[in-house]
Write an enzyme that holds these catalytic residues in place. Sequence first.
Site, PDB file in Angstrom:
ATOM      1  N   CYS C  98     104.451  58.240  30.158  1.00 53.86           N
ATOM      2  CA  CYS C  98     104.536  59.211  30.921  1.00 53.86           C
ATOM      3  C   CYS C  98     106.188  59.402  31.007  1.00 53.86           C
ATOM      4  O   CYS C  98     106.812  60.555  31.182  1.00 53.86           O
ATOM      5  CB  CYS C  98     104.073  58.647  32.397  1.00 53.86           C
ATOM      6  SG  CYS C  98     102.614  57.919  32.489  1.00 53.86           S
ATOM      7  N   CYS C 101     108.140  62.140  28.799  1.00 53.82           N
ATOM      8  CA  CYS C 101     108.391  63.534  29.430  1.00 53.82           C
ATOM      9  C   CYS C 101     108.998  63.659  30.880  1.00 53.82           C
ATOM     10  O   CYS C 101     109.673  64.394  31.213  1.00 53.82           O
ATOM     11  CB  CYS C 101     107.060  64.222  29.805  1.00 53.82           C
ATOM     12  SG  CYS C 101     106.155  64.419  27.968  1.00 53.82           S
ATOM     13  N   CYS C 198      82.876  64.358  59.992  1.00 57.45           N
ATOM     14  CA  CYS C 198      84.242  63.693  60.097  1.00 57.45           C
ATOM     15  C   CYS C 198      84.959  63.867  61.213  1.00 57.45           C
ATOM     16  O   CYS C 198      85.419  62.779  62.271  1.00 57.45           O
ATOM     17  CB  CYS C 198      85.124  64.291  58.991  1.00 57.45           C
ATOM     18  SG  CYS C 198      84.459  64.614  57.161  1.00 57.45           S
ATOM     19  N   CYS C 201      83.963  61.700  64.641  1.00 59.74           N
ATOM     20  CA  CYS C 201      84.531  60.089  64.790  1.00 59.74           C
ATOM     21  C   CYS C 201      86.252  60.674  64.948  1.00 59.74           C
ATOM     22  O   CYS C 201      86.841  60.128  65.745  1.00 59.74           O
ATOM     23  CB  CYS C 201      84.484  59.391  63.530  1.00 59.74           C
ATOM     24  SG  CYS C 201      82.722  58.650  63.777  1.00 59.74           S
ATOM     25  N   HIS C 202      86.686  61.331  63.954  1.00 59.32           N
ATOM     26  CA  HIS C 202      88.154  61.293  63.796  1.00 59.32           C
ATOM     27  C   HIS C 202      88.945  62.255  64.383  1.00 59.32           C
ATOM     28  O   HIS C 202      90.073  62.219  64.602  1.00 59.32           O
ATOM     29  CB  HIS C 202      88.572  61.266  62.232  1.00 59.32           C
ATOM     30  CG  HIS C 202      88.230  60.218  61.501  1.00 59.32           C
ATOM     31  ND1 HIS C 202      88.816  59.021  61.702  1.00 59.32           N
ATOM     32  CD2 HIS C 202      87.018  60.015  60.637  1.00 59.32           C
ATOM     33  CE1 HIS C 202      88.046  58.046  60.893  1.00 59.32           C
ATOM     34  NE2 HIS C 202      86.998  58.683  60.360  1.00 59.32           N
ATOM     35  N   ARG C 239      87.600  56.388  49.923  1.00 55.95           N
ATOM     36  CA  ARG C 239      87.357  56.019  51.380  1.00 55.95           C
ATOM     37  C   ARG C 239      86.445  57.114  52.017  1.00 55.95           C
ATOM     38  O   ARG C 239      85.390  57.035  52.644  1.00 55.95           O
ATOM     39  CB  ARG C 239      88.573  56.271  51.836  1.00 55.95           C
ATOM     40  CG  ARG C 239      88.606  56.031  53.362  1.00 55.95           C
ATOM     41  CD  ARG C 239      88.502  54.384  53.598  1.00 55.95           C
ATOM     42  NE  ARG C 239      88.180  54.009  54.912  1.00 55.95           N
ATOM     43  CZ  ARG C 239      86.762  53.844  55.433  1.00 55.95           C
ATOM     44  NH1 ARG C 239      85.947  54.218  54.705  1.00 55.95           N
ATOM     45  NH2 ARG C 239      86.487  53.613  56.594  1.00 55.95           N
ATOM     46  N   CYS C 243      82.848  56.516  54.106  1.00 60.02           N
ATOM     47  CA  CYS C 243      82.536  57.104  55.395  1.00 60.02           C
ATOM     48  C   CYS C 243      81.377  57.866  55.477  1.00 60.02           C
ATOM     49  O   CYS C 243      80.412  57.728  56.300  1.00 60.02           O
ATOM     50  CB  CYS C 243      83.444  58.413  55.919  1.00 60.02           C
ATOM     51  SG  CYS C 243      85.103  57.564  56.960  1.00 60.02           S
TER      52      CYS C 243
END
Lengths: 108, 139, 282
Positions: C98, C101, C198, C201-202, C239, C243
């Site tokens: 890596c 470059c 999603c 809940c969030h 993750r 969920c």
Amino acid sequence: MASGVKPRVKVPKKAAAGDVITIKSLISHKMESGQRKDGSGNLIPRSIINRFTCDFNGQNVIDVTLEPAISTNPYFEFEAQVPEAGEFKFTWYDDDGDVYEETKSIAV
Amino acid sequence: MEFTRRETLALGAGAALMTVLPFRASAAAAEDVINEFTGGAAVADAGIDLTAPEIAENGNTVPVSVSAEGATSILLLATGNPTPGVATFNFGPLAGAQSASTRIRLAGTQDVVAIAKLADGSFARASKTVKVTIGGCGG
Amino acid sequence: MKFKALTAAVALFAAPMAFAGGADDDNLVINGDLEITTKAAAPQHLDGVLDEVISGWHFRSDETQALEMDDFDNPGMIFVDQAVDQWNTAEGSEGKSCADCHGAPEDMAGVKAVYPKWNEAAGEVRTLQMQMNDCRTNRMGADAWKYDAGDAINMVALMSSVSRGMPVNVATDGPAAELWQKGKDLYYTRTGQLELSCANCHEDNYGNYIRADHLSQGQINGFPAYRLKNAKLNGVHSRFKGCVRDTRAETYSPGSEEFIALELYVASRGNGLSVEGPSVRN
């Protein structure tokens, strides 16, 4: 567990003679407890770091015996006296016989 | 299969015993470890500090600190784990203080116990109850 | 009666204080000098939905929060160290690393903040891991990394760590708009036997308890996240998978188009928060 084990320690670069300094140490290790079972219900054998030591110029600072209840990636924070300039030596002992070492110099 | 009232009660008692026993066994194991460390000597309540959270967000990684001035070694135990041993800290001549912090695993809500062997050969004990919460939907 | 009603009203006010697992008012400063924006005015596209976006850090206990305030205490940084070694290791048929470059990892500061990002040449939105694998297969002649697996997630953590403190600024318009809309649709789609999206809940319930745990806004500015639960770095897609699984649904896979779309949309919900990964969470 010989692969991917990486010790880290944090020691001040300088201190005055007689100072007490805080040292932190962390090593990447699974600390397989010997209590867990794999997907087919077989007990995964214990594989942990079982001892950690810190010495300064050949004199012991701390010598810890670890049991499987120490968390993954074992972490320790403790204090050391620095009577003179020199070198801290840290050693971790693995169940599989491997020994990992790290050294840090300190100036006064 | 039908049970009489008496049989049902007996079953219940058996089940209760089953639930209690592992903890009992572990607590007894902890006492054995302590006796081995102290050689059965008397243990005082003062002279050692144990810091642990009242509620641990996750039992996998619980920060714990022990400190006992002048101690030669400190034994740390989790009395509710399958095996009670956690760590033994032995302090060398260049220890800056007889204290240490680490992160430990707790199998559930339980007492964490620390026993220090002091310079004069006597022993001191501190203990703290840590509540371990269960996670969200994932557990 | 009047007294009773008053008591009831007080109880109603007091109850959320006593039982809510809301965001706290602490400040996140890493290593004593790196200030992290953990609360910010919500981006415009969240008008009428959220006033403020809040990092998941605020929903954690003081002990967990402290683990992220010092790079030595943060176990996620072990894996950043490992990624630095990887960064400097030549691999593949071209014998390139890596670093050959891109120079130092610090030269990549700001990159993580704008991903996922539209790639004009490829004609697709790419996550950072997709871009890394493009480098590996086309420029290095090396094997692609498995999505969210160790090497890949460690490298994302390294890229994140050098962008910490910079604001998340993911483009939602232009050629990315179509996939962004798909991500938004997924965010509001109920899945599984529990029929939860999603948002249920969030968005609707952040700050409330889910069993003994606190529901956050589900922001991903802190990813990869070192979770105490599994003691390793966790990727965003993994993750998401967790969920969706918890809604008792068949999940999409890490690296799938659905999760790329969802990552783009969820990242954009955190526009204005600082890049914070690798964070420490429960």
